[in-house]
Scaffold this active site. Structure first.
Site, short mmCIF file in Angstrom:
data_model
loop_
_atom_site.label_atom_id
_atom_site.label_comp_id
_atom_site.label_asym_id
_atom_site.label_seq_id
_atom_site.Cartn_x
_atom_site.Cartn_y
_atom_site.Cartn_z
N ILE A 121 71.32 -41.96 59.67
CA ILE A 121 69.94 -42.03 59.19
C ILE A 121 69.52 -40.75 58.46
O ILE A 121 68.41 -40.66 57.94
CB ILE A 121 68.95 -42.31 60.34
CG1 ILE A 121 69.08 -41.27 61.45
CG2 ILE A 121 69.15 -43.71 60.89
CD1 ILE A 121 68.07 -41.41 62.56
N GLY A 122 70.42 -39.78 58.42
CA GLY A 122 70.10 -38.54 57.73
C GLY A 122 71.33 -37.69 57.49
O GLY A 122 72.30 -37.76 58.25
N SER A 140 72.88 -30.03 55.39
CA SER A 140 73.93 -29.03 55.28
C SER A 140 74.71 -28.88 56.59
O SER A 140 75.87 -28.49 56.58
CB SER A 140 73.32 -27.68 54.90
OG SER A 140 72.35 -27.29 55.86
N GLY A 159 75.34 -31.42 58.71
CA GLY A 159 76.14 -32.59 59.03
C GLY A 159 75.34 -33.87 58.93
O GLY A 159 74.62 -34.09 57.96
N VAL A 206 72.93 -37.15 60.94
CA VAL A 206 72.06 -37.58 62.03
C VAL A 206 72.27 -39.08 62.21
O VAL A 206 72.21 -39.85 61.24
CB VAL A 206 70.57 -37.30 61.72
CG1 VAL A 206 69.70 -37.75 62.89
CG2 VAL A 206 70.35 -35.82 61.44
N ASP A 260 62.46 -23.08 56.72
CA ASP A 260 62.95 -24.21 55.92
C ASP A 260 61.93 -25.35 55.90
O ASP A 260 62.28 -26.52 56.10
CB ASP A 260 64.29 -24.71 56.47
CG ASP A 260 65.11 -25.45 55.42
OD1 ASP A 260 64.80 -25.31 54.21
OD2 ASP A 260 66.04 -26.18 55.80
#
Length: 356
Positions: free
Chosen positions: A22-23, A26, A28, A30, A146
């Site tokens: 689902i995501g 940088s 890795g 999700v 971030d």
């Protein structure tokens, strides 16, 4: 903090099946997982490259920061951790089913439920401001480093939460000022060039970029446009006092919200000031956003025929009370014989019920 068995995580994600992704970032991937108790979770796993290097830096940092913070409704919750067969860390997070702010602003079409209207955009701006304020008011402060639309997630109720603490730093000594400057191009504070320049103002700058993004629906950096940087583009329009030209033209801006959105633009322009001392604190931003939220409430105008109904309701109210008080006096004072005028409103409801 819970420590989940690897077998449970493997089962929850169907052995990290690609259909569960689902995501991506940088760090890795999700994955959406379903635990044995039926609970939906999001599981962060390192990229294959970082797994081979056994580089757990970002995931360890995220777990360390989140586990040190008290619960806050505007921050993503860490439910626990696990480790794969190579001892690489896995994070088990709360699941946010309504996607990211980036998706809502840049990928959703007109019929997509992720599309944000103006009141929802203002609410999102306030919720993320409160999240960052909470971090900055920690002792010692936490700098996220971030803040961007891809790191803002929506829960089932479409409330926003700040996520991805892989780059976050707690300003608790020399170590915190020795880490290289980091962030995402487009959101990164241009003044933050060396470790010693780290401060909460770094997040304030990023938040200002985010505000421009929320208001305009334009990406922080878009090479297909000139200028490519949203800050440069918005600043030029502000100098020309073309404030409403910054607004996302894909959705109509209600007239009653124009003042609030102009205030957001004003706040954003101060956040991205190249003079750090001129940037407001997140506490000041939250106060100003709160005032904007009050300003954006629409003025409700009733048809003329409701005046007749209200007058009729007041007459009935007077008869019920046995009062001879003049209705003009009641309208002016809002109270007669110690009885609250809200009873008149109840009678209006009764009249509507009788009519319908």
């Amino acid at each position: 903090m819970n420590e989940y068995k690897l077998e449970e995580i493997v089962e929850a994600t169907e052995n990290f099946d690609q259909s569960r992704v689902i995501g991506k970032g940088s760090h890795g991937f999700v994955y959406r997982g379903i635990l044995k108790d039926g609970k939906f979770v999001a599981i962060k796993k390192q990229s294959p490259g970082l797994q081979k290097l056994q580089d757990n830096t970002k995931l360890k940092n995220e777990a360390c920061i989140l586990s040190s913070l008290p619960h806050n409704p505007y921050l993503i919750s860490l439910l626990g951790t696990s480790h794969d067969s190579f001892k690489n860390k896995l994070l088990v997070m709360e699941h946010m089913p309504k996607g990211t702010l980036y998706e809502a602003l840049h990928l959703a079409d007109d019929d997509d439920e992720r599309t944000l209207d103006w009141p929802h955009r203002l609410k999102t701006a306030i919720q993320i401001a409160k999240a960052v304020q909470f971090l900055h008011e920690e002792n010692p402060p936490v700098v996220h480093r971030d803040i961007k639309s891809a790191n803002i997630l929506f829960d089932q109720n479409h409330d926003a939460k700040l996520a991805d603490f892989g780059l976050a730093i707690r300003m608790d000594g020399e170590d915190s000022l020795s880490r290289p400057a980091a962030g995402t191009i487009g959101y990164l504070d241009p003044c933050y060039t060396v470790p010693s320049k780290l401060s909460t103002k770094v997040d304030v700058f990023s938040y200002g970029v985010l505000l421009f993004e929320i208001i305009s629906g334009r990406k922080a950096i878009d090479v297909s446009r000139k200028p490519a940087a949203i800050v440069e583009w918005a600043s030029t329009l502000i100098e020309k006092r073309r404030f409403l030209d910054i607004c996302d033209e894909r959705i109509e801006l209600p007239h009653y919200m124009e003042s609030s959105i102009k205030k957001l633009i004003f706040i954003a322009s101060h956040c991205v000031s190249l003079i750090e001392n001129l940037r407001p604190s997140m506490a000041e931003i939250v106060v100003q956003l709160g005032k904007s939220a009050i300003d954006e409430r629409p003025v409700v105008r009733f048809p003329l025929w409701t005046s007749f109904l209200c007058g009729f309701a007041l007459q009935r109210w007077q008869r019920k009370l046995g009062s001879k008080t003049d209705s003009t006096e009641i309208n002016n004072k809002g109270n007669s014989n110690g009885v609250n005028i809200s009873k008149g409103a109840l009678l209006v409801r009764e009249i509507f019920a009788e009519i319908t």
